[in-house]
Design a protein around this motif. Structure first.
Motif, PDB file in Angstrom:
ATOM      1  N   TRP A 175       0.829  -1.206   0.000  1.00  0.00           N
ATOM      2  CA  TRP A 175       0.000   0.000   0.000  1.00  0.00           C
ATOM      3  C   TRP A 175       0.862   1.253   0.000  1.00  0.00           C
ATOM      4  CZ3 TRP A 175      -0.153   4.179   3.237  1.00  0.00           C
ATOM      5  CH2 TRP A 175      -1.148   5.111   2.958  1.00  0.00           C
ATOM      6  N   ALA A 176       1.867   1.310   0.855  1.00  0.00           N
ATOM      7  CA  ALA A 176       2.679   2.516   0.990  1.00  0.00           C
ATOM      8  C   ALA A 176       3.400   2.845  -0.315  1.00  0.00           C
ATOM      9  CB  ALA A 176       3.689   2.348   2.130  1.00  0.00           C
ATOM     10  N   GLU A 177       3.989   1.842  -0.942  1.00  0.00           N
ATOM     11  CA  GLU A 177       4.722   2.102  -2.181  1.00  0.00           C
ATOM     12  C   GLU A 177       3.780   2.567  -3.284  1.00  0.00           C
ATOM     13  OE1 GLU A 177       7.429  -0.904  -3.410  1.00  0.00           O
ATOM     14  OE2 GLU A 177       8.435  -1.019  -1.453  1.00  0.00           O
ATOM     15  N   GLU A 178       2.621   1.936  -3.392  1.00  0.00           N
ATOM     16  CA  GLU A 178       1.655   2.344  -4.412  1.00  0.00           C
ATOM     17  C   GLU A 178       1.145   3.752  -4.132  1.00  0.00           C
ATOM     18  OE1 GLU A 178      -0.894   2.318  -7.699  1.00  0.00           O
ATOM     19  OE2 GLU A 178       0.826   1.053  -7.194  1.00  0.00           O
ATOM     20  N   HIS A 179       0.910   4.057  -2.881  1.00  0.00           N
ATOM     21  CA  HIS A 179       0.391   5.371  -2.503  1.00  0.00           C
ATOM     22  C   HIS A 179       1.391   6.466  -2.857  1.00  0.00           C
ATOM     23  CE1 HIS A 179      -2.638   7.737  -0.550  1.00  0.00           C
ATOM     24  NE2 HIS A 179      -1.811   8.200   0.376  1.00  0.00           N
ATOM     25  N   ILE A 180       2.650   6.259  -2.515  1.00  0.00           N
ATOM     26  CA  ILE A 180       3.697   7.240  -2.815  1.00  0.00           C
ATOM     27  C   ILE A 180       3.810   7.452  -4.321  1.00  0.00           C
ATOM     28  CG2 ILE A 180       6.192   7.627  -2.737  1.00  0.00           C
ATOM     29  CD1 ILE A 180       6.085   6.100   0.007  1.00  0.00           C
ATOM     30  N   LYS A 181       3.753   6.379  -5.083  1.00  0.00           N
ATOM     31  CA  LYS A 181       3.852   6.495  -6.537  1.00  0.00           C
ATOM     32  C   LYS A 181       2.684   7.297  -7.110  1.00  0.00           C
ATOM     33  CE  LYS A 181       6.466   2.210  -7.237  1.00  0.00           C
ATOM     34  NZ  LYS A 181       6.426   0.808  -7.739  1.00  0.00           N
ATOM     35  N   ARG A 182       1.475   7.052  -6.596  1.00  0.00           N
ATOM     36  CA  ARG A 182       0.309   7.774  -7.104  1.00  0.00           C
ATOM     37  C   ARG A 182       0.376   9.257  -6.752  1.00  0.00           C
ATOM     38  NH1 ARG A 182      -5.283   4.246  -6.867  1.00  0.00           N
ATOM     39  NH2 ARG A 182      -4.382   2.183  -7.226  1.00  0.00           N
ATOM     40  N   LEU A 183       0.798   9.557  -5.533  1.00  0.00           N
ATOM     41  CA  LEU A 183       0.917  10.959  -5.135  1.00  0.00           C
ATOM     42  C   LEU A 183       1.970  11.662  -5.990  1.00  0.00           C
ATOM     43  CD1 LEU A 183       0.812  10.651  -1.241  1.00  0.00           C
ATOM     44  CD2 LEU A 183      -1.034  11.451  -2.728  1.00  0.00           C
ATOM     45  N   SER A 184       3.122  11.024  -6.173  1.00  0.00           N
ATOM     46  CA  SER A 184       4.199  11.638  -6.949  1.00  0.00           C
ATOM     47  C   SER A 184       3.766  11.880  -8.389  1.00  0.00           C
ATOM     48  CB  SER A 184       5.450  10.749  -6.917  1.00  0.00           C
ATOM     49  OG  SER A 184       5.967  10.643  -5.604  1.00  0.00           O
ATOM     50  N   ALA A 185       3.018  10.941  -8.958  1.00  0.00           N
ATOM     51  CA  ALA A 185       2.553  11.090 -10.335  1.00  0.00           C
ATOM     52  C   ALA A 185       1.657  12.305 -10.505  1.00  0.00           C
ATOM     53  CB  ALA A 185       1.816   9.824 -10.774  1.00  0.00           C
ATOM     54  N   LYS A 186       0.988  12.696  -9.440  1.00  0.00           N
ATOM     55  CA  LYS A 186       0.112  13.875  -9.480  1.00  0.00           C
ATOM     56  C   LYS A 186       0.826  15.143  -9.003  1.00  0.00           C
ATOM     57  CE  LYS A 186      -3.508  11.924 -11.188  1.00  0.00           C
ATOM     58  NZ  LYS A 186      -4.813  11.856 -10.507  1.00  0.00           N
ATOM     59  N   GLY A 187       2.119  15.039  -8.719  1.00  0.00           N
ATOM     60  CA  GLY A 187       2.868  16.209  -8.277  1.00  0.00           C
ATOM     61  C   GLY A 187       2.626  16.579  -6.834  1.00  0.00           C
ATOM     62  N   ILE A 188       2.127  15.630  -6.043  1.00  0.00           N
ATOM     63  CA  ILE A 188       1.842  15.869  -4.631  1.00  0.00           C
ATOM     64  C   ILE A 188       3.009  15.351  -3.791  1.00  0.00           C
ATOM     65  CG2 ILE A 188       0.271  15.393  -2.718  1.00  0.00           C
ATOM     66  CD1 ILE A 188      -1.912  14.867  -4.859  1.00  0.00           C
ATOM     67  N   GLN A 189       3.524  16.187  -2.923  1.00  0.00           N
ATOM     68  CA  GLN A 189       4.651  15.792  -2.080  1.00  0.00           C
ATOM     69  C   GLN A 189       4.188  14.860  -0.967  1.00  0.00           C
ATOM     70  OE1 GLN A 189       6.719  18.589   0.854  1.00  0.00           O
ATOM     71  NE2 GLN A 189       8.176  18.560  -0.850  1.00  0.00           N
ATOM     72  N   SER A 190       4.931  13.780  -0.752  1.00  0.00           N
ATOM     73  CA  SER A 190       4.684  12.895   0.382  1.00  0.00           C
ATOM     74  C   SER A 190       5.319  13.509   1.625  1.00  0.00           C
ATOM     75  CB  SER A 190       5.289  11.506   0.126  1.00  0.00           C
ATOM     76  OG  SER A 190       4.643  10.861  -0.948  1.00  0.00           O
ATOM     77  N   ALA A 191       4.479  13.850   2.601  1.00  0.00           N
ATOM     78  CA  ALA A 191       4.970  14.372   3.882  1.00  0.00           C
ATOM     79  C   ALA A 191       4.993  13.191   4.852  1.00  0.00           C
ATOM     80  CB  ALA A 191       4.073  15.489   4.396  1.00  0.00           C
ATOM     81  N   PHE A 192       6.142  12.593   5.020  1.00  0.00           N
ATOM     82  CA  PHE A 192       6.244  11.334   5.740  1.00  0.00           C
ATOM     83  C   PHE A 192       6.053  11.527   7.236  1.00  0.00           C
ATOM     84  CE2 PHE A 192       8.708  10.501   1.851  1.00  0.00           C
ATOM     85  CZ  PHE A 192       8.010   9.390   1.402  1.00  0.00           C
ATOM     86  N   GLN A 193       5.287  10.605   7.832  1.00  0.00           N
ATOM     87  CA  GLN A 193       5.050  10.603   9.268  1.00  0.00           C
ATOM     88  C   GLN A 193       5.918   9.519   9.899  1.00  0.00           C
ATOM     89  OE1 GLN A 193       2.427  13.149  10.397  1.00  0.00           O
ATOM     90  NE2 GLN A 193       3.479  13.552   8.469  1.00  0.00           N
TER      91      GLN A 193
END
Length: 351
Positions: A175-193
């Motif tokens: 889930w985490a890897e797919e989520h990061i990839k989808r956010l990055s593809a949309k130009g959204i920065q992952s703010a890691f917790q």
């Protein structure tokens, strides 16, 4: 993260980025009616007030007209669109714990369980950041609390209390890897917790494999209950592992919030405050709203001699919209040691 001579001098530190978390989804409006915004107009105004007080990152949740937290994509889209107009210089950070609920019967068959969280990548307009948890964790928000923190509030209700006490944050590898990839593809920065050093190490490994190629922007979430306790020993150990150019915000809960933020201010790190984290003054004699908490941190930071970042400066410090082309560039820009070349042996390299 290197604390060389002069690291505690404000002239050698970035300006302070203040994240405001004013929507407090764990509370009901009756818990703090003077401060909890319910109508859409009031939620927008709350963001404006936070920005005017000195906050430049807005942690976004949305309430329905009945005061409950919204799981509707359309409500988030509505608020984000209005925020883009009302606070154009603010970094809009959507809380990644949201699992959207399908609004129409026809959507139910199309949305799998993980898709309800991946829909954060489908927000329109796109936020600047979405918070991303890695490694499934317990999130017992009460473990570090004093019973006085929630006495007389909805969190004191036995049923609700038990539900929050037993919270799990699901964030497995797939889930985490797919989520990061989808956010990055949309130009959204992952703010890691980062709940502890293990969650950071997982993200570092993902960076080294090319899953995430962007600036490392993160929160150290020290609230106990499956996450780090807010102690100087945990913080020091965590900071020793950080790469040179991480943009790190410290986050805690209730009466721990202010002292942890004071450590962040003094060390050149960044801060988060708001009723999602704390509703009490340090003597518990009164409740303190998000705007007052921001004003308090602005005042303290200026006493330290550290200036407050404006919206443009915060976006530059957090490198909003920046992504890199390769693993090697990502490692270098963040200050990580390069990946070991295949077959590389240290002794041979020394010779």
């Amino acid at each position: 993260m290197n604390f060389l001579d002069g690291a505690l001098h404000p002239e050698n530190q970035d300006k302070l980025v203040i994240t405001a978390a004013p929507y407090g989804p764990e509370w009901l409006p009756s818990d703090f009616p003077e401060d909890i915004a319910v109508s859409m107009d009031d939620q927008v105004q709350k963001a404006v007030d936070c920005y005017n007080a000195g906050a430049t990152v807005l942690h976004v949740h949305v309430r329905e007209p009945d005061g409950k937290g919204s799981k509707r994509l359309s409500k988030f889209n509505e608020l984000l669109a209005r925020l883009r107009v009302a606070v154009p210089d603010m970094v809009l950070q959507v809380g990644g714990s949201i699992s959207f609920a399908p609004e129409n019967e026809g959507d139910r068959a199309k949305w799998l369980s993980d898709d309800t969280r991946h829909m954060l990548a489908e927000l329109t307009p796109t936020p600047d950041q979405v918070t991303v948890t890695v490694n499934t964790a317990q999130m017992n928000i009460f473990e570090q609390m004093d019973p006085r923190d929630y006495a007389g509030t909805s969190l004191g209700n036995p049923t609700l209390h038990e539900a929050f006490r037993e919270m799990i944050v699901p964030a497995g590898p797939a889930w985490a890897e797919e989520h990061i990839k989808r956010l990055s593809a949309k130009g959204i920065q992952s703010a890691f917790q980062f709940y502890n050093i293990n969650s950071f190490e997982t993200v570092e490994r993902m960076i080294r494999r090319g899953v995430y190629k962007g600036p490392l922007v993160a929160n150290w979430v020290a609230i106990g209950g499956g996450m780090d306790a807010p102690t100087i020993y945990n913080l020091a150990n965590f900071l020793r592992a950080m790469p040179e150019r991480v943009a790190l915000t410290l986050e805690s809960s209730m009466l721990n919030t202010l002292p942890v933020n004071m450590m962040a201010i003094s060390m050149g790190l960044h801060v988060r405050c708001g009723i999602e984290d704390n509703i009490w003054s340090q003597d518990r004699k009164s409740k303190i709203g998000t705007v007052k908490q921001i004003e308090q941190l602005v005042r303290i930071s200026r006493e330290f001699g550290r200036s407050i970042a404006n919206g443009k400066e915060a976006k530059e410090i957090l490198q909003i919209g920046t992504f890199y082309d390769s693993i090697e560039e990502t490692l270098a820009k963040n200050g990580f040691t390069p990946n070991r070349p295949a077959g590389h042996v240290l002794q041979q390299a020394a010779e």
